[in-house]
Scaffold this motif. Structure first.
Motif, PDB file in Angstrom:
ATOM      1  N   GLU A   1      14.387  -4.355  -0.336  1.00  0.00           N
ATOM      2  CA  GLU A   1      14.979  -4.250  -1.681  1.00  0.00           C
ATOM      3  C   GLU A   1      14.203  -5.077  -2.716  1.00  0.00           C
ATOM      4  N   GLU A   2      13.377  -6.045  -2.248  1.00  0.00           N
ATOM      5  CA  GLU A   2      12.541  -6.837  -3.155  1.00  0.00           C
ATOM      6  C   GLU A   2      11.169  -6.205  -3.368  1.00  0.00           C
TER       7      GLU A   2
ATOM      8  N   ASP B   1       0.802  -1.224   0.000  1.00  0.00           N
ATOM      9  CA  ASP B   1       0.000   0.000   0.000  1.00  0.00           C
ATOM     10  C   ASP B   1       0.833   1.272   0.000  1.00  0.00           C
ATOM     11  N   ASN B   2       2.155   1.144  -0.134  1.00  0.00           N
ATOM     12  CA  ASN B   2       3.025   2.310  -0.232  1.00  0.00           C
ATOM     13  C   ASN B   2       4.006   2.129  -1.382  1.00  0.00           C
ATOM     14  N   ASP B   3       4.555   3.245  -1.875  1.00  0.00           N
ATOM     15  CA  ASP B   3       5.515   3.174  -2.978  1.00  0.00           C
ATOM     16  C   ASP B   3       6.871   2.658  -2.520  1.00  0.00           C
ATOM     17  N   THR B   4       7.222   2.892  -1.268  1.00  0.00           N
ATOM     18  CA  THR B   4       8.493   2.400  -0.736  1.00  0.00           C
ATOM     19  C   THR B   4       8.244   1.746   0.622  1.00  0.00           C
ATOM     20  N   ARG B   5       9.229   0.976   1.060  1.00  0.00           N
ATOM     21  CA  ARG B   5       9.073   0.291   2.342  1.00  0.00           C
ATOM     22  C   ARG B   5      10.439   0.160   3.022  1.00  0.00           C
ATOM     23  N   LYS B   6      10.492   0.499   4.304  1.00  0.00           N
ATOM     24  CA  LYS B   6      11.751   0.417   5.058  1.00  0.00           C
ATOM     25  C   LYS B   6      11.882  -0.912   5.794  1.00  0.00           C
ATOM     26  N   ASN B   7      10.752  -1.519   6.123  1.00  0.00           N
ATOM     27  CA  ASN B   7      10.763  -2.789   6.860  1.00  0.00           C
ATOM     28  C   ASN B   7      10.296  -3.938   5.960  1.00  0.00           C
ATOM     29  N   PRO B   8      10.698  -5.168   6.265  1.00  0.00           N
ATOM     30  CA  PRO B   8      10.215  -6.305   5.475  1.00  0.00           C
ATOM     31  C   PRO B   8       8.685  -6.432   5.547  1.00  0.00           C
TER      32      PRO B   8
END
Length: 204
Positions: free
Chosen positions: A179-180, A96-103
């Motif tokens: 990163e995936e 639901d977001n364009d980027t993600r910091k956590n798995p």
């Protein structure tokens, strides 16, 4: 125009089959009738059932089938008819977001095949848009999603009489690293496009 006849078939595998078998083997008739009506309404509030709900949980894979007729389901604009396909995967859980910091952790399996058969109305001049003929996604460790669309023709081999869309989902529990995440996001963007679950017909 805009009246549509549609048949939806679902096939359940693995753990999904076990849950399907347990649910329907224990389901009383009244609950089954309510469930059938809910399925019909999920297509359209204007939909009415054509025949009964069919379930086969005694053999593998499990099968669930129902047909509906829906008045005014397709939207007519001038000489074009727009038909949205129900029950197609349009979003991936947790994306639901364009980027993600956590798995991103997905805890559940999804192992089923959905097939939608649409009978085309009379006076169809041409099919301008339908889901891709073949599309395959295998984002990282999540599993696979295959989409296949084919035209059904009359005996003359020229006049289209129907469209069959088949979606195979084989998703596993997965831990998707930051990163995936862009791989999964790309799949989500394609699935959420109206063109991935829309049919546009040109009428005479």
């Amino acid at each position: 125009g805009g009246d549509v006849e549609m048949k939806r078939s679902a096939r359940f595998f693995g753990l999904d089959f076990a849950a399907f078998q347990k649910r329907f083997s224990e389901m009383p008739p009244e609950e089954r009738n309510r469930y059938h009506q809910k399925l019909v309404s999920s297509v359209s509030q204007a939909a009415v059932p054509v025949g009964d709900l069919t379930t086969d949980y005694g053999s593998y894979p499990g099968i669930e089938e129902f047909s509906v007729k829906a008045e005014g389901y397709a939207i007519r604009q001038g000489k074009y008819l727009y038909l949205g396909l129900p029950a197609m995967v349009s979003a991936l859980q947790g994306v639901d977001n364009d980027t993600r910091k956590n798995p991103l952790y997905r805890s559940s399996y999804s192992n089923q095949t959905v097939s939608i058969e649409v009978a085309l109305p009379e006076k169809v001049k041409g099919v301008l848009l339908m889901p891709p003929e073949k599309m395959k996604f295998a984002p990282c460790s999540l599993g696979e999603l295959d989409l296949e669309t084919r035209l059904v023709h009359e005996k003359d081999g020229l006049t289209p009489s129907g469209i069959v869309v088949r979606e195979d989902v084989r998703f596993n529990p997965a831990l998707i690293l930051p990163e995936e995440y862009p791989q999964v996001l790309d799949v989500q963007k394609i699935l959420s496009r109206p063109s991935s679950r829309m049919i546009v017909l040109e009428m005479e």
